[in-house]
Each structure stands twice: as structure tokens, then as C-alpha cells.
Motif scaffolding. Structure first.
Motif, PDB file in Angstrom:
ATOM      1  N   GLN A 155       0.780  -1.160   0.051  1.00 33.29           N
ATOM      2  CA  GLN A 155      -0.021  -0.025   0.136  1.00 33.29           C
ATOM      3  C   GLN A 155       0.849   1.200   0.043  1.00 33.29           C
ATOM      4  OE1 GLN A 155      -2.154  -1.035   3.433  1.00 33.29           O
ATOM      5  NE2 GLN A 155      -4.184  -1.178   2.412  1.00 33.29           N
ATOM      6  N   ASP A 156       1.890   1.201   0.573  1.00 32.40           N
ATOM      7  CA  ASP A 156       2.975   2.465   1.007  1.00 32.40           C
ATOM      8  C   ASP A 156       3.714   2.719  -0.531  1.00 32.40           C
ATOM      9  OD1 ASP A 156       4.258   4.317   2.582  1.00 32.40           O
ATOM     10  OD2 ASP A 156       6.275   3.014   1.895  1.00 32.40           O
ATOM     11  N   GLU A 157       4.017   1.642  -1.179  1.00 26.91           N
ATOM     12  CA  GLU A 157       4.608   1.591  -2.480  1.00 26.91           C
ATOM     13  C   GLU A 157       3.579   2.320  -3.600  1.00 26.91           C
ATOM     14  OE1 GLU A 157       6.730  -0.862  -5.745  1.00 26.91           O
ATOM     15  OE2 GLU A 157       6.300  -1.855  -3.736  1.00 26.91           O
ATOM     16  N   SER A 158       2.243   1.678  -3.473  1.00 25.41           N
ATOM     17  CA  SER A 158       1.392   2.295  -4.196  1.00 25.41           C
ATOM     18  C   SER A 158       0.838   3.779  -4.102  1.00 25.41           C
ATOM     19  CB  SER A 158       0.143   1.592  -4.141  1.00 25.41           C
ATOM     20  OG  SER A 158      -0.921   1.924  -4.706  1.00 25.41           O
ATOM     21  N   LEU A 159       0.953   4.113  -2.750  1.00 24.25           N
ATOM     22  CA  LEU A 159       0.911   5.743  -2.473  1.00 24.25           C
ATOM     23  C   LEU A 159       1.928   6.400  -3.137  1.00 24.25           C
ATOM     24  CD1 LEU A 159      -0.636   7.771  -1.035  1.00 24.25           C
ATOM     25  CD2 LEU A 159       0.933   7.376   0.959  1.00 24.25           C
ATOM     26  N   ILE A 160       3.350   6.100  -2.837  1.00 26.89           N
ATOM     27  CA  ILE A 160       4.162   6.917  -3.536  1.00 26.89           C
ATOM     28  C   ILE A 160       4.310   6.900  -4.966  1.00 26.89           C
ATOM     29  CG2 ILE A 160       6.734   6.736  -3.683  1.00 26.89           C
ATOM     30  CD1 ILE A 160       5.602   7.657  -0.859  1.00 26.89           C
ATOM     31  N   VAL A 161       4.093   5.896  -5.546  1.00 29.27           N
ATOM     32  CA  VAL A 161       3.633   5.823  -7.302  1.00 29.27           C
ATOM     33  C   VAL A 161       2.531   6.694  -7.680  1.00 29.27           C
ATOM     34  CG1 VAL A 161       3.067   4.297  -9.136  1.00 29.27           C
ATOM     35  CG2 VAL A 161       4.569   3.339  -7.426  1.00 29.27           C
ATOM     36  N   ARG A 162       1.401   6.461  -7.019  1.00 34.57           N
ATOM     37  CA  ARG A 162       0.582   7.496  -7.523  1.00 34.57           C
ATOM     38  C   ARG A 162       0.491   8.920  -7.187  1.00 34.57           C
ATOM     39  NH1 ARG A 162      -2.916   5.179  -4.299  1.00 34.57           N
ATOM     40  NH2 ARG A 162      -3.222   6.503  -2.643  1.00 34.57           N
ATOM     41  N   THR A 163       1.254   9.140  -6.039  1.00 30.41           N
ATOM     42  CA  THR A 163       1.507  10.495  -5.712  1.00 30.41           C
ATOM     43  C   THR A 163       2.671  11.163  -6.895  1.00 30.41           C
ATOM     44  OG1 THR A 163       1.446  10.231  -3.144  1.00 30.41           O
ATOM     45  CG2 THR A 163       2.653  12.129  -3.924  1.00 30.41           C
ATOM     46  N   TRP A 164       3.583  10.327  -7.167  1.00 31.56           N
ATOM     47  CA  TRP A 164       4.567  10.792  -8.260  1.00 31.56           C
ATOM     48  C   TRP A 164       3.880  11.018  -9.629  1.00 31.56           C
ATOM     49  CZ3 TRP A 164       8.403  13.406  -9.454  1.00 31.56           C
ATOM     50  CH2 TRP A 164       8.899  13.250 -10.831  1.00 31.56           C
ATOM     51  N   PHE A 165       2.804  10.090  -9.911  1.00 31.20           N
ATOM     52  CA  PHE A 165       2.296  10.294 -11.264  1.00 31.20           C
ATOM     53  C   PHE A 165       1.412  11.521 -11.002  1.00 31.20           C
ATOM     54  CE2 PHE A 165      -1.657   9.089 -13.724  1.00 31.20           C
ATOM     55  CZ  PHE A 165      -1.020   9.065 -14.857  1.00 31.20           C
TER      56      PHE A 165
END
Length: 359
Positions: free
Chosen positions: A5-15
């Protein structure tokens, strides 16, 4: 929160950051760590503006995401690093080239992502702000088979785009085009681009000497920085090559003084100089609200209340006669700017803010 979930949050934030940057017309994305939060700012039309704030505990992971995409060393946090990555509106098909700079700071690493022009039509001499008489001088110089074309101005004035626009105009199958750049900002098909890399023994003089053995027709040198580079550029221009380069001077006439300070004498300059230009980027008046974003009850939706939208190059372009004989009639950068003021493209205040000391 799980690791996934944490990795998904970072990926989404950067996008989301990158898409917002593209929608805003930003030229740069700044991600910087404060004592208590991560600040994201965009440079739009030359000015930085705050885009978003994030919890500081996301900062390191956000920087790591940028490093991974730019193929940098995620374990190295003490030294600056440079790289490249792609962004885009489609998550699975990023197609816009970016240059990345990572720098250690007090509260954590700072990332600056420069968004590079992605379309060939963005590199058009007729779209960089040249007035008709200035465009005519440029085109005449580019028709020559040998000589020196210089573009001057401070950092951030659009010199690189002007040089790339010249290369695009010259880019034909019967010509061998070569460039030396620090770094390579825009990848141009048909141009043999060489990156300045002094740690690997590739500095400007070494690369120029090597390129002269590559049967070039056109050589673009990112910047004339020292006496050796200046001498080699003049030599190349005198021996049948068209040479394009930049100098850091306040105006076009300052190029002569700069070359002389680098050991180039008057005869050498006169023998090969074709044209010298100088430029600034000035914010364009919003054509929707005409620079008055709150004149009506509603805020101008086009410029978001800024009163300006985009930037245009304001130039002075002199041929050899004009630059060597100051008494010859010339169109100064200030006069060119006033012409755009008369046309309603820029404001007098914007012109003065960018080049007040040159009037």
C-alpha cells in the motif's frame, strides 16, 4: 499501512505530481524537504509556485521513486546525482523526456526535474519570438556553409532552445550535424550528439578535436567557456564548418568583448563571424483577460489570475556589419520588446521587469 500500500501511494503521488506539472505547463518540478513537510513547487512561465505539500515521512520514499525511474543510485545520499526519466499522461506509456538533478540538503535530498520539449514543432525558429527582420538575419546566417553564429544571454533566457531550433532548421540528410552539450537536453534524430563528460576525459576541446575528424558540416558547441574552446571554435569556423555556440553576456555587443578576453583577436572575429544574438524570456499577457484577471466578477480561468500566460523570446539579432560597426542602424532588444508591447503580446511592466537595466 502495508509495504504494498505504501509503495502504491508513492507511485500514485509521483504520477499525480507529474500530470499536474504537465497540465500547468511547468518547465521544472522541485521536490524539497523542509523541517516538517515536503514541498512540491512548479516553475511556470519562469516563476516558482507552490503546488502541494506532503508529510515529511513520505519525502525519502518519493525521492527514491525519482531515483529508481532515473536509474540513479538509491543508496547514495551524500553526493549530487544527475539522470533522466520519462513522464506522461498515461501511466504505462510515459513519453516526455526529463532531466533529473538530485542534491543533498539540510533536511534531505532535493530533486529538480526539468521537463524537456517533446515535440519537434516546439523547436521552430519562427516560433521563438523573432521579429521578421531578425528571422531574416538568422536564416541568412544558417544558409552559409561556414562561419560562426553566437547566441548570448543569461542562464534561463532560452539560448538552448534557440540553438536547437537552428539545428532543426539545418537538419537535412545531406548534412553531417554534430553537437557537444553539457548535458544533452533534447534528443534530436539526425544529429550526432556528444555529452560533455570531463571525469571520463571528454571536455569541450577534446570533443571538438575529435569531431573535426568526423567530417562535420555543422558543429554546435553548447557554450564557449575558455580560451581553448574559443580558439577551436574559431578555427572550425574558418576551415569550412558552420559553428553555432553560446556565450554568457548581457547583450550581443558584449560577445565581442568576451571573445577578446578569451584571446580571440579582431582579425579572427572578422574572418568568420556571421551573426550574434541576445535574448530574454518575457511573460506574455493573457489574451483572455488582457492582463487584468479580476476585471470581472470571476477570476480569469485561462491564466488562473496571473494576468500572464506563457513566455516569448525578446531578441536582438545583428549581422557581422551591425556588430562590428555600431553606427549601422540596429534594432535593439529593448526596441524589439516595445514592438511586442505595441502589439499587446507583452506588457511594459513585464518587459521592464525582465530587462529594465538594458533600456
Amino acid at each position: 499501512m502495508s509495504n504494498t500500500q505504501d509503495e502504491s501511494l508513492i507511485v500514485r503521488t509521483w504520477f499525480e505530481i507529474t500530470v499536474n506539472a504537465l497540465n500547468s505547463g511547468a518547465s521544472d518540478i522541485h521536490i524539497e524537504a523542509g523541517a516538517h513537510e515536503t514541498l512540491v513547487r512548479f516553475r511556470v512561465d519562469g516563476a516558482l509556485q507552490i503546488q502541494s505539500r506532503h508529510p515529511i515521512d513520505l519525502h525519502e520514499r518519493l525521492i527514491t521513486r525519482v531515483k529508481i525511474l532515473a536509474r540513479l543510485d538509491i543508496a547514495e545520499k551524500r553526493l549530487p546525482q544527475d539522470g533522466r526519466l520519462y513522464i506522461g499522461y498515461q501511466f504505462t506509456r510515459p513519453d516526455i523526456d526529463c532531466r533529473v538533478s538530485i542534491l543533498p540538503t539540510l533536511h534531505g535530498e532535493k530533486a529538480v526535474v526539468r521537463i524537456l520539449p517533446s515535440r519537434a514543432e516546439d523547436l521552430d525558429l519562427e516560433k521563438i519570438g523573432l521579429l521578421p527582420i531578425q528571422l531574416q538575419i538568422f536564416k541568412h546566417s544558417l544558409k552559409q556553409t561556414h562561419g560562426l553564429i553566437l547566441v548570448t544571454g543569461p542562464t534561463g533566457s532560452g539560448k538552448t532552445r534557440t540553438l536547437y531550433s537552428c539545428l532543426r532548421a539545418l537538419n537535412q540528410s545531406h548534412r553531417n550535424l554534430c553537437s557537444i552539450e553539457d548535458p544533452i537536453e533534447i534528443r534530436l534524430p539526425g544529429v550526432n550528439q556528444v555529452a560533455y563528460h570531463p571525469r571520463a576525459g571528454l571536455d569541450f576541446p577534446i570533443i571538438i578535436r575529435a569531431l573535426l575528424r568526423q567530417d562535420p558540416d555543422v558543429i554546435m558547441i553548447g557554450e564557449i567557456r575558455d580560451a581553448v574552446t574559443a580558439s577551436l571554435a574559431i578555427q572550425a569556423a574558418q576551415t569550412g564548418h558552420l559553428v553555432l555556440s553560446t556565450l554568457h553576456t548581457r547583450n550581443a555587443h558584449g560577445a565581442l568583448t568576451r571573445l577578446k578576453n578569451l584571446g580571440v583577436d579582431d582579425d579572427m572575429i572578422e574572418s568568420c563571424l556571421l551573426s550574434v544574438s541576445s535574448q530574454r524570456l518575457v511573460r506574455k499577457t493573457c489574451q483572455s483577460c488582457h492582463g487584468n484577471p479580476v476585471a470581472t466578477a470571476k477570476l480569469c480561468q485561462k491564466c488562473k489570475g496571473a494576468g500572464a500566460l506563457g513566455r516569448i523570446g525578446v531578441h536582438e539579432v545583428f549581422n557581422k556589419t551591425q556588430i562590428l560597426e555600431p553606427t549601422v542602424t540596429q534594432l535593439s532588444m529593448w526596441d524589439a520588446g516595445l514592438e511586442y508591447v505595441r502589439q499587446g503580446i507583452i506588457s511594459q511592466e513585464g518587459l521592464e521587469a525582465e530587462m529594465g537595466a538594458l533600456q
